[in-house]
Scaffold this active site. Structure first.
Site, PDB file in Angstrom:
ATOM      1  CE  LYS A 160      -3.800  -2.180   2.362  1.00 33.62           C
ATOM      2  NZ  LYS A 160      -4.869  -2.250   3.451  1.00 33.62           N
ATOM      3  CG  HIS A 183      -5.362  -6.053  -0.545  1.00 32.61           C
ATOM      4  ND1 HIS A 183      -6.552  -5.961   0.306  1.00 32.61           N
ATOM      5  CD2 HIS A 183      -5.385  -6.834  -1.642  1.00 32.61           C
ATOM      6  CE1 HIS A 183      -7.308  -6.603  -0.648  1.00 32.61           C
ATOM      7  NE2 HIS A 183      -6.736  -7.156  -1.520  1.00 32.61           N
ATOM      8  CG  ASN A 193      -3.462  -2.572   6.904  1.00 34.73           C
ATOM      9  OD1 ASN A 193      -3.388  -2.187   5.853  1.00 34.73           O
ATOM     10  ND2 ASN A 193      -4.504  -3.294   7.161  1.00 34.73           N
TER      11      ASN A 193
HETATM   12  P1  GDP Z   1      -7.921  -7.076   5.382  1.00 38.43           P
HETATM   13  O1  GDP Z   1      -8.479  -8.194   4.436  1.00 38.43           O
HETATM   14  O2  GDP Z   1      -7.150  -7.503   6.359  1.00 38.43           O
HETATM   15  O3  GDP Z   1      -7.069  -5.906   4.664  1.00 38.43           O
HETATM   16  O4  GDP Z   1      -9.188  -6.102   6.107  1.00 38.43           O
HETATM   17  P2  GDP Z   1     -10.599  -5.620   5.528  1.00 38.43           P
HETATM   18  O5  GDP Z   1     -11.136  -6.354   3.912  1.00 38.43           O
HETATM   19  O6  GDP Z   1     -11.346  -5.871   6.621  1.00 38.43           O
HETATM   20  O7  GDP Z   1     -10.484  -4.140   5.224  1.00 38.43           O
HETATM   21  C1  GDP Z   1      -9.726  -3.570   4.282  1.00 38.43           C
HETATM   22  C2  GDP Z   1      -8.638  -2.632   4.485  1.00 38.43           C
HETATM   23  O8  GDP Z   1      -9.559  -1.441   5.429  1.00 38.43           O
HETATM   24  C3  GDP Z   1      -7.912  -2.867   5.640  1.00 38.43           C
HETATM   25  O9  GDP Z   1      -6.751  -3.528   5.146  1.00 38.43           O
HETATM   26  C4  GDP Z   1      -7.530  -1.621   6.283  1.00 38.43           C
HETATM   27  O10 GDP Z   1      -6.567  -0.779   5.397  1.00 38.43           O
HETATM   28  C5  GDP Z   1      -8.748  -0.698   6.164  1.00 38.43           C
HETATM   29  N1  GDP Z   1      -9.747  -0.831   7.732  1.00 38.43           N
HETATM   30  C6  GDP Z   1     -10.359  -2.066   8.106  1.00 38.43           C
HETATM   31  N2  GDP Z   1     -10.838  -1.639   9.033  1.00 38.43           N
HETATM   32  C7  GDP Z   1     -10.643  -0.444   9.427  1.00 38.43           C
HETATM   33  C8  GDP Z   1     -11.177   0.685  10.517  1.00 38.43           C
HETATM   34  O11 GDP Z   1     -11.775   0.200  11.527  1.00 38.43           O
HETATM   35  N3  GDP Z   1     -10.828   1.811  10.233  1.00 38.43           N
HETATM   36  C9  GDP Z   1     -10.118   2.144   9.246  1.00 38.43           C
HETATM   37  N4  GDP Z   1      -9.801   3.613   9.233  1.00 38.43           N
HETATM   38  N5  GDP Z   1      -9.441   1.386   8.304  1.00 38.43           N
HETATM   39  C10 GDP Z   1     -10.060   0.060   8.236  1.00 38.43           C
END
Ligand code: GDP
Length: 139
Positions: A9, A115, A112
């Protein structure tokens, strides 16, 4: 054999972490079969994360993902989706296991570093979002 999409990212690229992430991928035995640097527009980031459109962080996430260059890759290997998710660690770096990319490098639940696709269907969509067949070079 399975394929998955990986993104370093914009935070990871800006902080000079491309090499360290790629090193971990290569050492894990996954094969990088496609790779390029892109800078997504806001609309492209919104399309990529369309499944999260209803989430409260959608606007912030797509601003972040379009804030600078990112490196997109296709990884191939046996059970590649789960293996790469294990290397990444949990979404929130505070919950991520020791030795994972997010635990070692992430600074924020959103910023983070990496992805990874979470299922075969999302992997197919995500690989097709960034790469055409000629850009993927299996060994
Ligand atoms: P991943 O599959 O581990 O990347 O997680 P998700 O698909 O749930 O979320 C996609 C991306 O959204 C994450 O990698 C983070 O960059 C972002 N994200 C997830 N949860 C949160 C949150 O609670 N707050 C914010 N600001 N970003 C989030």
């Amino acid at each position: 054999m399975q394929r998955t999409l990986s993104i370093i990212k914009p935070d990871g690229v800006a902080r000079g972490l491309i090499g360290q992430v790629v090193k971990r991928l290569e050492e894990s035995g996954l094969t990088i079969i496609a790779m390029k640097m892109i800078h997504m527009t806001k609309a492209q980031a919104e399309g990529f994360y369309a499944v999260h459109r209803q989430r409260p962080f959608f606007g912030s996430l797509t601003d972040f993902m379009s804030s600078g260059p990112a490196v997109v890759m296709v990884l191939e290997g046996e059970n590649a989706i789960a293996r790469y998710r294990d290397l990444m660690g949990a979404t929130n770096y505070k919950d991520a296991a020791e030795g994972t990319i997010r635990r070692d490098f992430a600074t924020d639940i959103e910023k983070n570093v990496v992805h990874g696709s979470d299922a075969p269907e999302t992997a197919a969509f995500e690989m097709g979002y960034f790469f055409n067949a000629f850009e993927i070079t299996p060994r």
